[in-house]
Design a protein around this motif. Structure first.
Motif, PDB file in Angstrom:
ATOM      1  N   PHE A   1       0.709  -1.257   0.071  1.00 49.30           N
ATOM      2  CA  PHE A   1      -0.062   0.114   0.074  1.00 49.30           C
ATOM      3  C   PHE A   1       0.994   1.316  -0.140  1.00 49.30           C
ATOM      4  N   ALA A   2       0.505   2.303  -0.856  1.00 48.24           N
ATOM      5  CA  ALA A   2       1.058   3.424  -0.937  1.00 48.24           C
ATOM      6  C   ALA A   2       0.127   4.745  -0.743  1.00 48.24           C
ATOM      7  N   VAL A   3       0.743   5.626   0.085  1.00 52.35           N
ATOM      8  CA  VAL A   3       0.031   7.079   0.106  1.00 52.35           C
ATOM      9  C   VAL A   3       0.240   7.873  -1.203  1.00 52.35           C
ATOM     10  N   GLY A   4      -0.871   8.181  -1.747  1.00 52.91           N
ATOM     11  CA  GLY A   4      -0.682   9.002  -2.882  1.00 52.91           C
ATOM     12  C   GLY A   4      -2.270   9.418  -3.453  1.00 52.91           C
ATOM     13  N   ASP A   5      -2.019  10.344  -4.496  1.00 51.94           N
ATOM     14  CA  ASP A   5      -3.264  10.668  -5.030  1.00 51.94           C
ATOM     15  C   ASP A   5      -3.524   9.671  -6.172  1.00 51.94           C
ATOM     16  N   ALA A   6      -4.728   9.281  -6.347  1.00 55.26           N
ATOM     17  CA  ALA A   6      -5.263   8.191  -7.341  1.00 55.26           C
ATOM     18  C   ALA A   6      -4.664   8.786  -9.031  1.00 55.26           C
ATOM     19  N   THR A   7      -5.246   9.780  -9.185  1.00 58.80           N
ATOM     20  CA  THR A   7      -4.989  10.715 -10.641  1.00 58.80           C
ATOM     21  C   THR A   7      -3.600  10.579 -10.808  1.00 58.80           C
ATOM     22  N   ALA A   8      -2.557  11.217  -9.707  1.00 62.74           N
ATOM     23  CA  ALA A   8      -1.281  11.420  -9.910  1.00 62.74           C
ATOM     24  C   ALA A   8      -0.653  10.041 -10.173  1.00 62.74           C
ATOM     25  N   PHE A   9      -0.908   9.249  -9.382  1.00 64.18           N
ATOM     26  CA  PHE A   9      -0.386   7.742  -9.375  1.00 64.18           C
ATOM     27  C   PHE A   9      -0.619   7.132 -10.934  1.00 64.18           C
ATOM     28  N   ALA A  10      -1.843   7.271 -11.294  1.00 69.39           N
ATOM     29  CA  ALA A  10      -2.070   6.720 -12.562  1.00 69.39           C
ATOM     30  C   ALA A  10      -1.134   7.435 -13.667  1.00 69.39           C
ATOM     31  N   ALA A  11      -1.229   8.656 -13.451  1.00 68.79           N
ATOM     32  CA  ALA A  11      -0.562   9.348 -14.610  1.00 68.79           C
ATOM     33  C   ALA A  11       1.140   9.137 -14.743  1.00 68.79           C
ATOM     34  N   ASP A  12       1.675   8.979 -13.428  1.00 70.79           N
ATOM     35  CA  ASP A  12       3.032   8.577 -13.048  1.00 70.79           C
ATOM     36  C   ASP A  12       3.664   7.268 -13.272  1.00 70.79           C
TER      37      ASP A  12
END
Length: 376
Positions: free
Chosen positions: A286-297
């Motif tokens: 599991f990772a802390v992060g924004d779903a949209t930003a994660f998908a983009a990166d």
């Protein structure tokens, strides 16, 4: 369901309470199908019902009145407090906790916060019950002024509530409708409530979100996991994973399957990581992060993506990424069929092929709809 509060017009939150439950379910199914009009070939499974009462595992109670005579419930239309300690929606352990908590407020001299004068300390009492009857209690205060008194009298509360497992103070200093603030102060050694769901122990921390209806949530996770198993993916990404129930269920069904959960809340990720370690699921991380930003990166494309967003939906940016990503299947759990429909319009290549309404919120118009999307 019969409710004396509704009959006396003290609380009208249960907007469908006068409708027979079978009609409520049929109406929710029809509403969900109408929202997905234009998507042909969807296999609609029968709606999953709930208990009609005593299904809410949590209470979010406004505290008004005085320290000597607290009123625990909601604010009425006139701004006055309405005592809802015996609301029929709450699970029995929640109801059983509220009167001892009212006595504790008086014992610890916790003056309720007055919206008009902006004086007082105690804003809300938040109570959550686990499936085995343990409870978590959170005192939402304006400041830490009353913290010493709460600690002093906590043993009396623990004696009155022997199933009290977790207690904390949340500090919310703003004069606003925001339920809680960022600061959480532990009062008990234990700071996670164990939610046993489908043989998995989910360790819920004070600021972590969990579905309101445990029994229907368990059915939701089973259904989603069954659909994922049919697809036999080797990799799954769970965006908006919360405390990780979808990801943990997917990982537990196949320990060779790589599962990643992403969530903005550090508290929720701490809960999910704890649960994965407790269950020995080395294939779930599991990772802390924004779903949209994660998908983009992220460079890789998982076999299956799970999304369980808030009411506003996943939004155009994440929907656009899913549309162009090449992901073959998406399992979308939505608490708003309207936002689901908006998101589907942005990703026409991912068409809904199966759907099911799960009645997470009886007596109201709200529901959860689980949808399987497949790239056409």
């Amino acid at each position: 369901m019969q409710c004396s509060y509704y009959d006396a017009a003290l609380c009208r939150s249960c907007t469908l309470i006068e409708r027979p439950y079978a009609d409520q379910l049929a109406g929710k199914q029809a509403h969900a199908r109408a929202a997905l009009t234009g998507h042909d070939g969807v296999a609609w499974l029968p709606p999953h019902p709930s208990a009609e009462e005593q299904f809410r595992n949590k209470a979010k109670m406004v505290v008004t009145g005085s320290a000597v005579d607290p009123v625990i419930g909601i604010l009425g239309p006139d701004g006055e407090g309405v005592d809802l300690r015996w609301c029929g929606l709450h699970e029995p352990p929640v109801t059983a906790a509220l009167s001892p908590l009212a006595e504790f407020v008086a014992r610890a001299n916790l003056a309720p916060y007055d919206l008009r004068t902006r004086r007082g300390e105690l804003k809300y009492l938040l109570v959550t019950a686990s499936p085995d009857g343990e409870v978590m209690v959170r005192f939402v205060l304006r400041s830490t002024e009353a913290l010493a008194r709460i600690r002093k009298h906590l043993p009396a509360l623990q004696e009155a509530l022997p199933r009290l497992a977790v207690a904390s103070v949340n500090v919310q200093p703003e004069h606003s409708a925001v339920l809680e603030g960022p600061t959480e102060i532990p009062l008990t050694p234990a700071q996670t409530l164990r939610m046993a769901v489908n043989g998995l122990d989910l360790h819920l921390r004070p600021q972590s979100f969990f579905q309101t209806n445990t029994a229907v949530a368990a059915a939701l996770y089973r259904e989603a996991t069954d659909w994922i198993d049919e697809l036999a993916p080797s990799s799954v990404v769970d965006l908006y994973c919360g405390v990780g129930p979808f990801a943990l269920h997917a990982a537990a069904r196949d320990t060779e399957r790589r599962v990643l959960g992403v969530e903005t809340s550090a508290e929720a990720i701490a809960s999910a990581t704890h649960s994965a370690a407790d269950a020995g699921l080395a294939n779930a991380r599991f990772a802390v992060g924004d779903a949209t930003a994660f998908a983009a990166d992220d460079d890789g494309v998982p076999d299956v993506v799970i999304v369980n967003p808030p009411r506003r939906g996943i939004g155009p940016d994440l929907a656009a990424w899913l549309e162009r990503s090449g992901v073959r299947h998406v399992v979308y759990s939505s608490c708003s069929s309207a936002s689901l429909a908006r998101d589907l319009a942005v990703m026409p290549s991912l068409r809904p092929v199966r759907a099911r309404v799960l009645d997470m919120f009886p007596q109201t118009a709200h529901y959860e709809v689980l949808t399987l999307l497949e790239r056409g």
